[in-house]
Scaffold this active site. Structure first.
Site, mmCIF file in Angstrom:
data_model
loop_
_atom_site.group_PDB
_atom_site.id
_atom_site.type_symbol
_atom_site.label_atom_id
_atom_site.label_comp_id
_atom_site.label_asym_id
_atom_site.label_seq_id
_atom_site.Cartn_x
_atom_site.Cartn_y
_atom_site.Cartn_z
ATOM 1 N N SER A 90 0.825 -1.209 0.000
ATOM 2 C CA SER A 90 0.000 0.000 0.000
ATOM 3 C C SER A 90 0.860 1.261 0.000
ATOM 4 O O SER A 90 2.035 1.231 0.393
ATOM 5 C CB SER A 90 -0.911 -0.001 1.225
HETATM 6 C C1 LIG Z 1 -3.150 -4.309 -0.299
HETATM 7 S S1 LIG Z 1 -2.575 -5.929 -0.065
HETATM 8 C C2 LIG Z 1 -1.925 -5.866 1.564
HETATM 9 C C3 LIG Z 1 -0.769 -4.928 1.717
HETATM 10 C C4 LIG Z 1 0.116 -5.213 2.900
HETATM 11 N N1 LIG Z 1 -0.554 -5.121 4.178
HETATM 12 C C5 LIG Z 1 1.392 -4.366 2.953
HETATM 13 O O1 LIG Z 1 2.138 -4.544 3.899
HETATM 14 O O2 LIG Z 1 1.628 -3.560 2.066
HETATM 15 C C6 LIG Z 1 -4.074 -6.834 0.176
HETATM 16 C C7 LIG Z 1 -3.870 -8.313 0.404
HETATM 17 O O3 LIG Z 1 -5.085 -8.847 0.919
HETATM 18 C C8 LIG Z 1 -5.112 -10.211 0.542
HETATM 19 N N2 LIG Z 1 -6.459 -10.766 0.752
HETATM 20 C C9 LIG Z 1 -7.549 -10.696 -0.056
HETATM 21 N N3 LIG Z 1 -8.581 -11.333 0.499
HETATM 22 C C10 LIG Z 1 -8.151 -11.844 1.681
HETATM 23 C C11 LIG Z 1 -8.756 -12.620 2.703
HETATM 24 N N4 LIG Z 1 -10.026 -13.014 2.632
HETATM 25 N N5 LIG Z 1 -8.000 -12.961 3.768
HETATM 26 C C12 LIG Z 1 -6.699 -12.579 3.859
HETATM 27 N N6 LIG Z 1 -6.083 -11.847 2.910
HETATM 28 C C13 LIG Z 1 -6.792 -11.480 1.836
HETATM 29 C C14 LIG Z 1 -4.619 -10.203 -0.891
HETATM 30 O O4 LIG Z 1 -4.151 -11.484 -1.256
HETATM 31 C C15 LIG Z 1 -3.547 -9.118 -0.832
HETATM 32 O O5 LIG Z 1 -2.279 -9.693 -0.712
#
Ligand SMILES: C[S@@+](CC[C@H](N)C(=O)[O-])C[C@H]1O[C@@H](n2cnc3c(N)ncnc32)[C@H](O)[C@@H]1O
Length: 429
Positions: A90
């Site tokens: 992000s």
């Molecule tokens: C924006 S990224 C996270 C960025 C991260 N926190 C960072 O350190 O930059 C969003 C993540 O959420 C994950 N995601 C989507 N649905 C999810 C779920 N139901 N449970 C856990 N993770 C999920 C995706 O695979 C993706 O890797």
């Protein structure tokens, strides 16, 4: 706070070269974030600033040029087969804002839903040696990458977990803090149940295409908001998936103008697309803003209207004069039958010089265009008269099935697991 970091030699190897050292780039990044916070009238907590100055962001973006790793932008790390972003690191300003909302203290047990590694490392700095951070992702590839990057950067004590975040991580609960870094449409029961009473969660919550990051404090069986921020996130996958629907309004080969609506919002797409080809009605509200004045809470007032949705447009369609929205990536709109009205690009008081203040107005297309444009302008006047000067909007989240009589006054948004009430009363501590 650097007690936990044991930098592995050579962790820069995977990152493309730059003329500037990572420390200098990191310092510029933090100054940029602080300036952005100031512009938005917020202060960045000193602990968050210290964490941002410590964690080597480039280690969590292998293969990305150093300058890009420290730009105030998100870094896409995975797309699906249709080319849609499904995982990213992000943008630093969003991360800093959400960490400020989360109010993490030394010694806290924190769960992060949606991994990448970078935010988990920042959380590890914030909780210090007596705390614990668990980060979980539904995607095994993301978990593996996060694990590798965390180890490389010296955060081997952060726990990584592959599972659907919809159900939290009961085996490691309770948590003092939960942060979702993925776009949710609802607050799953597990998130509330796995937080200690009085504990806090931060989650990007979407309704009818509009997303805000809400800080929610647990008060027994329900949650009460403490703050909110503008943000955008990739949507949740798995059991909590609720993607919303894009409705194309204009453009042959690709959608150049479209609406973003909830899955169950009734929309007559064909009638709206043909309305766009017809004449445009316009109404001006008499409500003005000064340059740089923040008015994002107006959108939260408008989202309470049953006809609300969000209009998006490609720059090409704007250049061609097809639409002229107030913000091309998500302008409040109203839809009724075959008519659509949206908030117009703000009009300067002095059209000659383009100088402000700037007036809100509405454009509309379709059989009832003048009436719907008037209704949108009237709601902007109501926001200006009753809500603009505060108090801020407050969100209360109750379990689904809570009777109406037990809900506070406000607009009720019924979700799968919760009854969410948006109201305009003072925050209560
Ligand atoms: C924006 S990224 C996270 C960025 C991260 N926190 C960072 O350190 O930059 C969003 C993540 O959420 C994950 N995601 C989507 N649905 C999810 C779920 N139901 N449970 C856990 N993770 C999920 C995706 O695979 C993706 O890797």
């Amino acid at each position: 706070m650097t007690t936990h970091r044991t930098n592995s030699p050579g962790f820069d190897d995977a990152t493309a070269e730059s003329n500037r050292a990572p420390e200098a780039l990191r310092s510029s990044m933090v100054e940029g974030i602080a300036a952005r916070h100031e512009q938005l009238g917020r202060a960045m907590p000193t602990a968050v600033e210290a964490a941002l100055r410590t964690v080597p962001r480039h280690v969590f973006a292998p293969g990305v040029e150093l300058e890009a790793a420290y730009a105030d932008d998100s870094l896409v790390t995975k797309k699906n087969e249709r080319g849609v972003n499904i995982s990213s690191v992000s943008a630093p300003t969003i991360i800093a804002g959400m960490l400020g909302q989360l109010d993490v203290q030394p010694g806290h047990r924190v769960l992060e839903i949606g991994s990448g590694g970078y935010n988990a490392a920042l959380l590890a700095e914030l909780v210090g040696p007596d705390g614990a951070v668990t980060t979980m992702d539904i995607d095994p590839e993301v978990v593996d990458r996060a694990r590798t990057c965390l180890d490389r950067a010296g955060y081997d004590h952060v726990r990584t977990l592959r599972a659907d975040g919809e159900f939290g991580a009961a085996e490691f609960s309770p948590f003092d803090r939960i942060i979702a870094t993925v776009g949710a449409w609802d607050i799953p029961p597990a998130w509330r149940e796995q937080i200690v009473d009085g504990g806090r969660m931060v989650a990007p919550l979407r309704t009818k295409g509009l997303t805000r990051s809400w800080a929610l404090q647990r008060c027994g069986d329900h949650l009460v908001s403490r703050s909110h921020l503008m943000c955008g996130f990739v949507p949740m996958q798995g059991a909590g998936e609720h993607r919303g629907r894009a409705v194309p309004l204009y453009g042959d080969d690709r959608e150049q103008v479209g609406l973003w609506v909830d899955e169950d919002q009734p929309i007559d797409a064909a009638a709206l697309a043909s309305a766009m080809a017809g004449p445009r009605a316009e109404t001006w509200s008499g409500v003005v803003v000064d340059k740089g004045e923040f008015f994002a809470d107006q959108d939260l007032w408008l989202v309470t209207l049953p006809e609300f949705c969000v209009l998006t447009a490609q720059q090409e369609a704007i250049d061609q004069g097809v639409v002229s929205p107030s913000w091309r990536l998500g302008t409040p709109a109203l839809v009724e039958g075959g008519t659509v009205a949206y908030r117009a690009r703000l009009r300067p008081a002095d059209p000659e010089t383009g100088q402000g203040p700037y007036e809100f107005g509405a454009y509309a297309h379709g059989p009832d265009a003048p009436e719907l444009a008037d209704r949108l302008a009237e709601q902007i006047r109501i926001w200006d008269r009753d809500h603009r000067a505060g108090p801020e909007p407050v969100l209360n989240v109750f379990p689904a099935g809570t009777p109406d009589a037990e809900l506070p006054q406000g607009c009720v948004l019924d979700k799968r697991h919760s009854r969410i009430v948006l109201s305009w009363s003072e925050y209560t501590e």
